[in-house]
Scaffold this motif. Structure first.
Motif, PDB file in Angstrom:
ATOM      1  N   GLY A   1       0.824  -1.208   0.000  1.00 27.80           N
ATOM      2  CA  GLY A   1       0.000   0.000   0.000  1.00 27.80           C
ATOM      3  C   GLY A   1       0.856   1.255   0.000  1.00 27.80           C
ATOM      4  O   GLY A   1       1.510   1.578   0.996  1.00 27.80           O
ATOM      5  N   SER A   2       0.844   1.989  -1.095  1.00 28.53           N
ATOM      6  CA  SER A   2       1.791   3.092  -1.260  1.00 28.53           C
ATOM      7  C   SER A   2       1.512   4.266  -0.329  1.00 28.53           C
ATOM      8  O   SER A   2       2.425   5.026  -0.004  1.00 28.53           O
ATOM      9  CB  SER A   2       1.790   3.565  -2.719  1.00 28.53           C
ATOM     10  OG  SER A   2       0.475   3.832  -3.167  1.00 28.53           O
ATOM     11  N   ALA A   3       0.261   4.434   0.121  1.00 34.22           N
ATOM     12  CA  ALA A   3      -0.067   5.545   1.013  1.00 34.22           C
ATOM     13  C   ALA A   3       0.059   5.178   2.484  1.00 34.22           C
ATOM     14  O   ALA A   3      -0.117   6.049   3.348  1.00 34.22           O
ATOM     15  CB  ALA A   3      -1.490   6.040   0.738  1.00 34.22           C
ATOM     16  N   LEU A   4       0.394   3.954   2.791  1.00 38.35           N
ATOM     17  CA  LEU A   4       0.397   3.511   4.188  1.00 38.35           C
ATOM     18  C   LEU A   4       1.295   4.341   5.103  1.00 38.35           C
ATOM     19  O   LEU A   4       0.917   4.598   6.254  1.00 38.35           O
ATOM     20  CB  LEU A   4       0.771   2.034   4.277  1.00 38.35           C
ATOM     21  CG  LEU A   4      -0.389   1.065   4.047  1.00 38.35           C
ATOM     22  CD1 LEU A   4       0.117  -0.358   3.969  1.00 38.35           C
ATOM     23  CD2 LEU A   4      -1.436   1.192   5.129  1.00 38.35           C
ATOM     24  N   PRO A   5       2.468   4.784   4.668  1.00 36.16           N
ATOM     25  CA  PRO A   5       3.283   5.589   5.588  1.00 36.16           C
ATOM     26  C   PRO A   5       2.572   6.847   6.088  1.00 36.16           C
ATOM     27  O   PRO A   5       2.904   7.350   7.167  1.00 36.16           O
ATOM     28  CB  PRO A   5       4.509   5.943   4.738  1.00 36.16           C
ATOM     29  CG  PRO A   5       4.634   4.807   3.765  1.00 36.16           C
ATOM     30  CD  PRO A   5       3.207   4.469   3.424  1.00 36.16           C
ATOM     31  N   THR A   6       1.594   7.357   5.344  1.00 36.41           N
ATOM     32  CA  THR A   6       0.866   8.564   5.759  1.00 36.41           C
ATOM     33  C   THR A   6      -0.422   8.241   6.502  1.00 36.41           C
ATOM     34  O   THR A   6      -1.146   9.158   6.916  1.00 36.41           O
ATOM     35  CB  THR A   6       0.517   9.422   4.528  1.00 36.41           C
ATOM     36  OG1 THR A   6      -0.466   8.740   3.726  1.00 36.41           O
ATOM     37  CG2 THR A   6       1.748   9.693   3.692  1.00 36.41           C
ATOM     38  N   LEU A   7      -0.726   6.964   6.695  1.00 40.77           N
ATOM     39  CA  LEU A   7      -2.012   6.553   7.276  1.00 40.77           C
ATOM     40  C   LEU A   7      -1.868   5.854   8.620  1.00 40.77           C
ATOM     41  O   LEU A   7      -2.858   5.359   9.167  1.00 40.77           O
ATOM     42  CB  LEU A   7      -2.739   5.613   6.303  1.00 40.77           C
ATOM     43  CG  LEU A   7      -3.148   6.194   4.955  1.00 40.77           C
ATOM     44  CD1 LEU A   7      -3.608   5.085   4.007  1.00 40.77           C
ATOM     45  CD2 LEU A   7      -4.243   7.238   5.115  1.00 40.77           C
ATOM     46  N   LEU A   8      -0.665   5.843   9.163  1.00 44.17           N
ATOM     47  CA  LEU A   8      -0.418   5.013  10.341  1.00 44.17           C
ATOM     48  C   LEU A   8      -1.140   5.512  11.587  1.00 44.17           C
ATOM     49  O   LEU A   8      -1.332   4.746  12.537  1.00 44.17           O
ATOM     50  CB  LEU A   8       1.084   4.893  10.591  1.00 44.17           C
ATOM     51  CG  LEU A   8       1.856   4.224   9.443  1.00 44.17           C
ATOM     52  CD1 LEU A   8       3.316   4.041   9.824  1.00 44.17           C
ATOM     53  CD2 LEU A   8       1.222   2.889   9.045  1.00 44.17           C
ATOM     54  N   ASP A   9      -1.570   6.776  11.584  1.00 38.90           N
ATOM     55  CA  ASP A   9      -2.342   7.264  12.721  1.00 38.90           C
ATOM     56  C   ASP A   9      -3.733   6.632  12.780  1.00 38.90           C
ATOM     57  O   ASP A   9      -4.443   6.774  13.773  1.00 38.90           O
ATOM     58  CB  ASP A   9      -2.464   8.786  12.678  1.00 38.90           C
ATOM     59  CG  ASP A   9      -3.146   9.287  11.421  1.00 38.90           C
ATOM     60  OD1 ASP A   9      -3.112   8.598  10.381  1.00 38.90           O
ATOM     61  OD2 ASP A   9      -3.743  10.388  11.472  1.00 38.90           O
TER      62      ASP A   9
END
Length: 251
Positions: free
Chosen positions: A159-167
């Motif tokens: 998932g390419s957006a996962l680093p920005t979704l960890l919250d």
């Protein structure tokens, strides 16, 4: 296996989706599990549609929303580009043209549409995504969970957006499978490890599976020569089948 069109009701009108049913049929008196599949940056390409058909062969009803139908002009899927960099740039431009919140809302709506299908067991509907769709599936799973309508499972391929979704990891508490390559140029291993920690350390996460594929880059399941890693793709698909058989379940 041929897909049919299923309109997906949303707060901004119907969105077209492609629906695959298991080859042995699905009836109201014998409901089947369901799986929403979210596309890569290249849309519902021939590769994406092939994966959807293969998931249906396992015994799932599979719904793939045509997320890029929102664009002007609407796009179903890109053909594989001989010019790899231009093809990649075209895919990135499509995702940038579609607001993330709109795509996330459409993904959540697809879950509801599949739950409402007469042939589907509403209690066993999961969500799965690849690349752009892998991050979108994570976000949609969190939103659906926060709305009291969590998907039964989540499968996220790099998932390419996962680093920005960890919250939002605390809201993704359903059984989940995450797959990454160790040579991913878009999500370096440092970020992959941050993702692993977030999805396994938040709450009760013994049901999270996190699989690393040695030597594989980003989008290793895509058959394009510029992306494909045959060994990783084969192993990841076997892991996906095993996970779905145990957690969804499918045949």
């Amino acid at each position: 296996m041929t897909a049919t069109t299923l309109p997906i009701p949303t707060d901004d009108g119907d969105l077209p989706g492609l629906l695959w049913l298991p080859p042995n049929g699905a009836r109201a008196d014998r409901p089947v599990p369901g799986l929403v599949v979210l596309q890569e940056i290249f849309g519902l390409s021939a590769y994406m549609q092939q994966r959807c058909a293969q998931l249906a062969e396992l015994g799932c009803a599979v719904l793939a929303p045509q997320l890029f139908a929102r664009l002007d002009p609407p796009v179903v899927g890109l053909s594989d580009g001989e010019d790899f960099e231009a093809w990649l740039g075209e895919g990135i431009a499509l995702t940038q043209a579609l607001p993330w919140q709109r795509a996330e809302a459409d993904a959540v709506a697809a879950l509801e549409a599949l739950r409402g299908h007469e042939a589907v067991d509403a209690a066993h509907v999961g969500i799965m995504g690849f690349c752009y769709g892998g991050g979108l599936a994570f976000a949609a799973a969190a939103t659906a969970r926060e709305q009291g309508r969590a998907p039964a499972v989540l499968v996220s391929y790099y998932g390419s957006a996962l680093p920005t979704l960890l919250d939002r990891a605390a809201s993704v508490d359903m059984p989940s499978l995450h797959l990454f390559g160790t040579d991913d140029a878009f999500i370096p291993m440092e970020q992959v490890e941050q993702i692993r920690q977030a999805v396994t350390d938040s709450g009760t996460r013994e049901q999270v599976r996190f699989e690393l594929h040695e030597g594989a880059g980003h989008a290793f399941d895509n058959p394009h020569p510029g992306l494909h890693h045959a060994q990783a793709a084969k192993r990841a698909w076997m892991q996906t089948r095993q996970f779905l058989a145990e957690e969804l379940p499918v045949s």
